[in-house]
Each structure stands twice: as structure tokens, then as C-alpha cells.
Design an enzyme around this catalytic site. Structure first.
Site, PDB file in Angstrom:
ATOM      1  N   CYS A  75       0.863  -1.179   0.000  1.00  0.00           N
ATOM      2  CA  CYS A  75       0.000   0.000   0.000  1.00  0.00           C
ATOM      3  C   CYS A  75       0.900   1.230   0.000  1.00  0.00           C
ATOM      4  CB  CYS A  75      -0.867  -0.023   1.256  1.00  0.00           C
ATOM      5  SG  CYS A  75      -1.836   1.476   1.501  1.00  0.00           S
ATOM      6  N   CYS A 186      -0.406   3.948  -6.430  1.00  0.00           N
ATOM      7  CA  CYS A 186      -1.372   3.349  -5.516  1.00  0.00           C
ATOM      8  C   CYS A 186      -1.614   1.940  -6.033  1.00  0.00           C
ATOM      9  CB  CYS A 186      -2.676   4.152  -5.530  1.00  0.00           C
ATOM     10  SG  CYS A 186      -4.041   3.324  -4.686  1.00  0.00           S
TER      11      CYS A 186
HETATM   12  N1  DGL Z   1      -3.831   0.684  -2.224  1.00  0.00           N
HETATM   13  C1  DGL Z   1      -3.665   1.835  -1.358  1.00  0.00           C
HETATM   14  C2  DGL Z   1      -2.404   2.596  -1.810  1.00  0.00           C
HETATM   15  O1  DGL Z   1      -1.596   1.967  -2.444  1.00  0.00           O
HETATM   16  C3  DGL Z   1      -4.937   2.600  -1.320  1.00  0.00           C
HETATM   17  C4  DGL Z   1      -4.967   3.606  -0.232  1.00  0.00           C
HETATM   18  C5  DGL Z   1      -6.340   3.955   0.229  1.00  0.00           C
HETATM   19  O2  DGL Z   1      -6.932   3.133   0.940  1.00  0.00           O
HETATM   20  O3  DGL Z   1      -6.763   5.064  -0.064  1.00  0.00           O
HETATM   21  O4  DGL Z   1      -2.194   3.739  -1.529  1.00  0.00           O
END
Ligand code: DGL
Length: 274
Positions: A75, A186
Site C-alpha cells: 500500500c 497506488c
Molecule cells: N492501495 C492503497 C495505496 O496503495 C490505497 C490507499 C487507500 O486506501 O486510499 O495507496
């Protein structure tokens, strides 16, 4: 030989793009995937860095208590807000995203104009421009925060007009900045990679973290001598703080893998245990 699993977490299903590459690269390892999908916690992106760091600490503590041999922070928002703190706190090795994509973007750009699409937390952290400038201070980095993308992707409806319109609007800012390389900052965004590639066109290189981080995970277990037995077939286990049925449905579809069981972890217990 070390039979302990590798732990991995994200706020939701985005980290599955990383898990997929890890399953391809390390088919003999066991994995535990944690999605922090409870509506009080997901999404991480709009939250202050301190809140994201607390959530990441709680999830990492839960995985560490399961005796994982490595934690992959799949993440970007959690990596940007929490990775150095987690590495100081926990004895288990932790690796994260951001640095690998920055490296790949520096190698890919010809015009030295790089775009970043990411959540608000990741953009606000400034970690991508920092990481790129450590390698090439002459590269111009244009960042765009994309708050609408993660909730729409997590809902599983990746064919809707709302998501398409939002993606086009965010991409337009980077097209105006005339970038030739765009970091998908992301882990949810590679789930709509074909849509983004179409919007940007063939002249723009899209950079994601999954393959690089899978390679780093493989190097880490090999160098530390904690690989599982080669030739065996690894197992995977899923847990989430939100609705396990919804998680199973969306995650199974994105990962193209039947998820037989998704365990629910109570977020209140998670906070107490950490
Ligand atoms: N997959 C997360 C990232 O890489 C998403 C973050 C979120 O929950 O907004 O930032």
C-alpha cells in the site's frame, strides 16, 4: 528452509496486484494477505498520516503475531506514512513500495518529465518526488491526487462511467504537464491499467510496483536464508476487517483465484492487541 508464511497488507484489494506478482515469482511460499477494509478504516488515502501510521502499526502487529518471516507493505499510502516507523518498531523485515517505482520511472523517462497518480496521503508525503530526485535531481515531477479512484475500484465496479470520467479528469492534468512516464502510485490503480493506458495513449509509459516488489521479496527471503522448500506448492490465506463476503467476491474476481475462505478480524481487537 523456513516454512513461515510471508505477510502482506493493504487498506483493501489493491495489494492483490502485488500478491499476484509474488505468487508468480514465489510459487513455493505461503502468503497471508490482510485487507483493512472496514468502513471506519478504508480508504487510507484521505486520512492524516498519523492515523494511517496507527492502522498500519496495528495490522503489522497482527501479522507479526502470526509469525510471518517478512511483511510486504502493499500500500503506497501506508508506505509513505508509516514504513520507516514500522521498520524501527518490528524485528521482522518489512519492505514497501515507492522506491522501486521511482527507480523504474527514472530509467523509463526520455523527456525527464514524470507524472505521479496517487492518493492524497501519498501526494502530501512528497515521497515520490524525493525518491525520484535522489536518483536524478533534474527530473520534473508532476503529482495528481486522485481521491475518487480507490473507493470506486474497491467497489468492484470498474466498468462504470463515474470511474472512467474521474480517471480521464486526473489524467488530463498530467497530459497538460506533458509527461512521458506516469507512476501508478497506488496499488489499486493497476486494476484499471488497460483503461489508464488507453487514456494516456501508447506514448506514455505506466510504471507499477508489483513486479519490482515481488523481486525484492524474493531477494530478501533468499539472502536471509528463509526460503521455503523449492518445488512445493504454496498456500494463501486471506483476512480482512470489513465484510468478508464482499472482500471474497471482489478479490476473487481481481485476482482470478477462488478465495475459499476470508477470515474476519475485528478492528477493535486489532487495536487492543497492538
Ligand atoms: N492501495 C492503497 C495505496 O496503495 C490505497 C490507499 C487507500 O486506501 O486510499 O495507496
Amino acid at each position: 528452509m523456513d516454512a513461515r508464511p510471508i505477510g502482506m497488507f493493504d487498506s483493501g484489494v489493491g495489494g492483490l496486484t502485488v500478491l499476484h506478482e509474488c505468487l508468480v515469482t514465489l510459487p513455493h511460499e505461503d502468503f497471508v494477505y490482510f485487507g483493512d477494509s472496514h468502513p471506519d478504516r478504508f480508504p487510507y488515502g484521505p486520512k492524516p498520516a498519523g492515523v494511517i501510521a496507527r492502522f498500519a502499526h496495528e495490522v503489522a502487529a497482527h501479522l507479526a503475531a502470526l509469525d510471518v518471516k517478512l511483511i510486504v507493505v502493499a500500500c503506497n499510502a501506508a508506505t509513505a506514512s508509516a514504513l520507516p516507523g514500522l521498520q524501527r518498531e518490528f524485528a521482522v523485515p518489512l519492505i514497501g513500495v515507492i522506491t522501486p517505482e521511482a527507480h523504474a520511472a527514472v530509467q523509463a523517462t526520455r523527456t525527464r518529465r514524470v507524472g505521479v497518480m496517487a492518493t492524497e496521503a501519498t501526494v502530501a508525503s512528497g515521497r515520490y518526488p524525493q525518491a525520484v530526485h535522489l536518483l536524478d535531481a533534474g527530473i520534473e515531477v508532476a503529482q495528481v491526487a486522485c481521491p475518487l479512484l480507490v473507493p470506486l475500484i474497491q467497489s468492484g465496479d470498474v466498468h462504470g462511467e463515474e470511474l472512467h470520467d474521474a480517471a480521464r479528469a486526473y489524467a488530463a492534468e498530467l497530459k497538460d504537464a506533458d509527461v512521458d512516464t506516469v507512476i501508478l502510485g497506488c496499488t489499486h490503480y493497476p486494476l484499471i491499467r488497460p483503461m489508464l493506458q488507453r487514456i494516456f495513449g501508447r506514448g506514455v509509459t505506466l510504471i507499477t510496483s508489483a513486479e519490482e516488489i515481488a523481486r525484492e521479496a524474493a531477494d530478501t527471503v533468499a539472502r536471509r536464508g528463509v526460503s521455503n522448500e523449492p518445488g512445493r506448492e504454496g498456500t494463501y490465506r486471506f483476512m480482512c476487517t470489513g465484510d468478508p463476503g464482499a472482500f471474497r467476491e471482489v478479490a476473487g474476481r481481481f485476482l482470478q483465484l477462488p478465495l475459499t475462505e476470508v477470515e474476519r478480524v475485528d478492528p477493535a481487537a486489532l487495536a487492543v492487541a497492538a
